[in-house]
Scaffold this motif. Structure first.
Motif, mmCIF file in Angstrom:
data_model
loop_
_atom_site.group_PDB
_atom_site.id
_atom_site.type_symbol
_atom_site.label_atom_id
_atom_site.label_comp_id
_atom_site.label_asym_id
_atom_site.label_seq_id
_atom_site.Cartn_x
_atom_site.Cartn_y
_atom_site.Cartn_z
ATOM 1 N N ALA A 19 61.284 0.371 -13.042
ATOM 2 C CA ALA A 19 61.083 1.479 -13.983
ATOM 3 C C ALA A 19 62.383 2.254 -14.183
ATOM 4 O O ALA A 19 62.742 2.620 -15.314
ATOM 5 N N TYR A 20 63.109 2.516 -13.088
ATOM 6 C CA TYR A 20 64.405 3.194 -13.195
ATOM 7 C C TYR A 20 65.373 2.386 -14.064
ATOM 8 O O TYR A 20 66.120 2.944 -14.872
ATOM 9 N N ALA A 21 65.361 1.075 -13.882
ATOM 10 C CA ALA A 21 66.293 0.213 -14.620
ATOM 11 C C ALA A 21 66.051 0.314 -16.120
ATOM 12 O O ALA A 21 67.002 0.398 -16.911
ATOM 13 N N LEU A 22 64.789 0.303 -16.542
ATOM 14 C CA LEU A 22 64.476 0.371 -17.970
ATOM 15 C C LEU A 22 64.976 1.677 -18.585
ATOM 16 O O LEU A 22 65.468 1.703 -19.719
ATOM 17 N N ILE A 23 64.852 2.763 -17.833
ATOM 18 C CA ILE A 23 65.309 4.054 -18.353
ATOM 19 C C ILE A 23 66.835 4.118 -18.338
ATOM 20 O O ILE A 23 67.467 4.619 -19.273
ATOM 21 N N ALA A 24 67.448 3.580 -17.277
ATOM 22 C CA ALA A 24 68.911 3.611 -17.150
ATOM 23 C C ALA A 24 69.587 2.830 -18.276
ATOM 24 O O ALA A 24 70.693 3.183 -18.710
ATOM 25 N N ILE A 25 68.931 1.776 -18.764
ATOM 26 C CA ILE A 25 69.515 0.986 -19.856
ATOM 27 C C ILE A 25 69.721 1.852 -21.094
ATOM 28 O O ILE A 25 70.691 1.679 -21.834
ATOM 29 N N MET A 59 41.584 6.811 -28.412
ATOM 30 C CA MET A 59 41.576 5.377 -28.734
ATOM 31 C C MET A 59 41.721 4.545 -27.468
ATOM 32 O O MET A 59 42.183 5.046 -26.444
ATOM 33 N N PRO A 60 41.322 3.284 -27.505
ATOM 34 C CA PRO A 60 41.458 2.421 -26.323
ATOM 35 C C PRO A 60 42.925 2.135 -26.000
ATOM 36 O O PRO A 60 43.796 2.245 -26.873
ATOM 37 N N TRP A 61 43.177 1.725 -24.749
ATOM 38 C CA TRP A 61 44.558 1.574 -24.273
ATOM 39 C C TRP A 61 45.359 0.536 -25.055
ATOM 40 O O TRP A 61 46.549 0.713 -25.282
ATOM 41 N N TYR A 62 44.690 -0.552 -25.486
ATOM 42 C CA TYR A 62 45.439 -1.617 -26.163
ATOM 43 C C TYR A 62 45.895 -1.205 -27.559
ATOM 44 O O TYR A 62 46.784 -1.836 -28.134
ATOM 45 N N ILE A 63 45.325 -0.150 -28.117
ATOM 46 C CA ILE A 63 45.836 0.416 -29.378
ATOM 47 C C ILE A 63 46.805 1.554 -29.067
ATOM 48 O O ILE A 63 47.828 1.725 -29.741
ATOM 49 N N ALA A 64 46.497 2.329 -28.013
ATOM 50 C CA ALA A 64 47.324 3.484 -27.663
ATOM 51 C C ALA A 64 48.737 3.071 -27.237
ATOM 52 O O ALA A 64 49.712 3.722 -27.619
ATOM 53 N N VAL A 65 48.845 1.991 -26.469
ATOM 54 C CA VAL A 65 50.159 1.589 -25.945
ATOM 55 C C VAL A 65 51.164 1.306 -27.064
ATOM 56 O O VAL A 65 52.262 1.880 -27.076
ATOM 57 N N PRO A 66 50.846 0.434 -28.057
ATOM 58 C CA PRO A 66 51.837 0.211 -29.126
ATOM 59 C C PRO A 66 52.125 1.458 -29.947
ATOM 60 O O PRO A 66 53.272 1.676 -30.374
ATOM 61 N N ILE A 67 51.115 2.312 -30.166
ATOM 62 C CA ILE A 67 51.337 3.545 -30.927
ATOM 63 C C ILE A 67 52.287 4.473 -30.178
ATOM 64 O O ILE A 67 53.197 5.078 -30.766
ATOM 65 N N LEU A 143 53.287 -5.222 -9.355
ATOM 66 C CA LEU A 143 53.756 -6.604 -9.432
ATOM 67 C C LEU A 143 54.419 -6.907 -10.776
ATOM 68 O O LEU A 143 55.400 -7.639 -10.843
ATOM 69 N N ILE A 144 53.883 -6.317 -11.845
ATOM 70 C CA ILE A 144 54.340 -6.691 -13.184
ATOM 71 C C ILE A 144 55.618 -5.963 -13.588
ATOM 72 O O ILE A 144 56.388 -6.471 -14.412
ATOM 73 N N THR A 145 55.898 -4.784 -13.001
ATOM 74 C CA THR A 145 57.056 -3.988 -13.422
ATOM 75 C C THR A 145 58.385 -4.727 -13.273
ATOM 76 O O THR A 145 59.152 -4.814 -14.242
ATOM 77 N N PRO A 146 58.714 -5.270 -12.077
ATOM 78 C CA PRO A 146 60.016 -5.972 -11.979
ATOM 79 C C PRO A 146 60.100 -7.211 -12.862
ATOM 80 O O PRO A 146 61.159 -7.510 -13.427
ATOM 81 N N VAL A 147 58.977 -7.933 -13.003
ATOM 82 C CA VAL A 147 58.967 -9.134 -13.849
ATOM 83 C C VAL A 147 59.210 -8.753 -15.306
ATOM 84 O O VAL A 147 60.044 -9.358 -15.999
ATOM 85 N N LEU A 148 58.494 -7.725 -15.771
ATOM 86 C CA LEU A 148 58.665 -7.260 -17.149
ATOM 87 C C LEU A 148 60.077 -6.736 -17.382
ATOM 88 O O LEU A 148 60.673 -6.969 -18.439
ATOM 89 N N THR A 149 60.631 -6.050 -16.386
ATOM 90 C CA THR A 149 62.002 -5.533 -16.499
ATOM 91 C C THR A 149 62.998 -6.668 -16.704
ATOM 92 O O THR A 149 63.855 -6.608 -17.603
ATOM 93 N N ILE A 203 58.451 2.224 -22.424
ATOM 94 C CA ILE A 203 57.851 1.217 -21.532
ATOM 95 C C ILE A 203 57.991 1.663 -20.086
ATOM 96 O O ILE A 203 57.039 1.582 -19.291
ATOM 97 N N GLY A 204 59.187 2.164 -19.726
ATOM 98 C CA GLY A 204 59.404 2.661 -18.367
ATOM 99 C C GLY A 204 58.478 3.814 -18.034
ATOM 100 O O GLY A 204 57.987 3.924 -16.901
ATOM 101 N N SER A 205 58.203 4.677 -19.008
ATOM 102 C CA SER A 205 57.298 5.811 -18.808
ATOM 103 C C SER A 205 55.891 5.338 -18.451
ATOM 104 O O SER A 205 55.259 5.856 -17.524
ATOM 105 N N ILE A 206 55.397 4.350 -19.176
ATOM 106 C CA ILE A 206 54.054 3.822 -18.907
ATOM 107 C C ILE A 206 53.981 3.245 -17.499
ATOM 108 O O ILE A 206 53.037 3.521 -16.732
ATOM 109 N N LEU A 207 54.979 2.458 -17.129
ATOM 110 C CA LEU A 207 54.983 1.829 -15.806
ATOM 111 C C LEU A 207 55.149 2.862 -14.699
ATOM 112 O O LEU A 207 54.533 2.757 -13.639
ATOM 113 N N TYR A 208 55.984 3.871 -14.933
ATOM 114 C CA TYR A 208 56.274 4.892 -13.914
ATOM 115 C C TYR A 208 55.075 5.802 -13.681
ATOM 116 O O TYR A 208 54.641 6.005 -12.540
#
Length: 293
Positions: A19-25, A59-67, A143-149, A203-208
């Motif tokens: 999560a830190y890495a995504l924000i640092a970028i 709204m449901p999460w799968y619509i909220a996330v992209p918005i 588990l998914i955060t480092p992989v997604l990063t 994206i980092g905000s959601i994961l953090y």
């Protein structure tokens, strides 16, 4: 500490580091193009958290996330157009003061609109799903955060190195005026850079915040400062450096907390910064700047 606990702490540290890495970028992208430290970047990360709270209320999460990701990207571009672009040719100190002003503006705007009381971050069911393997239990987001990063960083590096837009970004970072003379649309490239940085911050905000579950108007201050430190440690201007710096801070903080020294976890970040500036001021992947005479 048994092996299972050790492994769980390692996973937590790597997840936090991702999560830190995504924000640092975001810091390193903007600095690479404009030689500007975007002090408002941590507050864009915080605003993404509030966007998610209100989006998931209706709204449901799968619509909220992209918005939320789109709204965070638009916010970053608007900040660039209103606060930084008019000062493009001004002294660098003026732009830095503007960045600090935007940071305080976002913090106080959030306090005025949402109050200073902490709010509960909404639970995204798919990310909070608990994974159990033998004696090890952890959430899917860990588990998914480092992989997604790693995936996002790979895609970003490919974009910078292999696309026309990436070539234009590298040209602007090398020589701003020459890039303008060669016909590169500077404003478009800078806006695209802010958009990429803000998207990764979203994206980092959601994961953090999925792991921490609490948000208030100053939630972006300390994480934002730590991610700036991560970018400096890795070599500000270097995307791989920002990633490595983020993982170093995440793992180091978690290790201190596991050892019972959680009080010093924040101090660890800045002690590490001081050591790095004394030993290698340009950072792990940084290069010395050469002035042509």
């Amino acid at each position: 500490m048994n092996f299972t606990t050790f492994l769980q702490q390692c996973l937590t540290g790597i997840s936090l580091g991702g999560a830190y890495a995504l924000i640092a970028i975001g810091y390193t992208l903007v600095y690479g193009i404009l030689r500007l430290i975007n002090f408002a970047h941590g507050d864009i990360f915080m605003m993404a958290g509030y966007f998610m709270i209100f989006a998931m209320a209706v709204m449901p999460w799968y619509i909220a996330v992209p918005i939320v990701l789109i709204a965070t990207t638009v916010l970053g571009v608007l900040i660039e157009k209103t606060a930084y672009r008019p000062l493009r040719d001004a002294p660098r100190m003026s732009v830095m003061i503007s960045a600090i002003g935007v940071s305080y503006l976002l913090q106080n705007l959030a306090t005025y609109l949402f109050t200073a009381l902490p709010k509960g971050y909404p639970s995204i069911p798919v990310l909070k799903k608990v994974i159990v393997f033998k004696n090890l239990s952890t959430s899917l987001v860990t588990l998914i955060t480092p992989v997604l990063t790693i995936i996002l960083v790979y895609l970003l590096i490919a974009l910078v190195n292999k696309s026309k837009t990436g070539m234009a970004m590298r040209a602007v970072s090398r020589d701003y005026e020459t890039a303008r003379l060669m016909g590169i649309k500077i404003d478009r490239i800078v806006s695209f850079t802010f958009a990429m940085g803000s998207l990764l911050a979203g994206i980092g905000s959601i994961l953090y915040f999925t792991d921490r579950m609490t948000l208030y108007p100053f939630s972006g201050s300390l994480p934002g400062l730590k991610c700036f430190v991560a970018a400096v440690i890795g070599g500000i201007g270097s995307i791989p450096g920002a990633v490595v710096g983020g993982f170093i801070l995440g793992i180091g903080e978690t290790a201190l907390a596991a050892a019972g020294y959680s009080t010093f976890s924040d101090a660890f970040t800045f002690v590490l910064l001081i050591i790095m500036l004394l030993v290698k001021p340009t950072g792990i992947f940084g290069e010395k700047a050469v002035d042509k005479v």
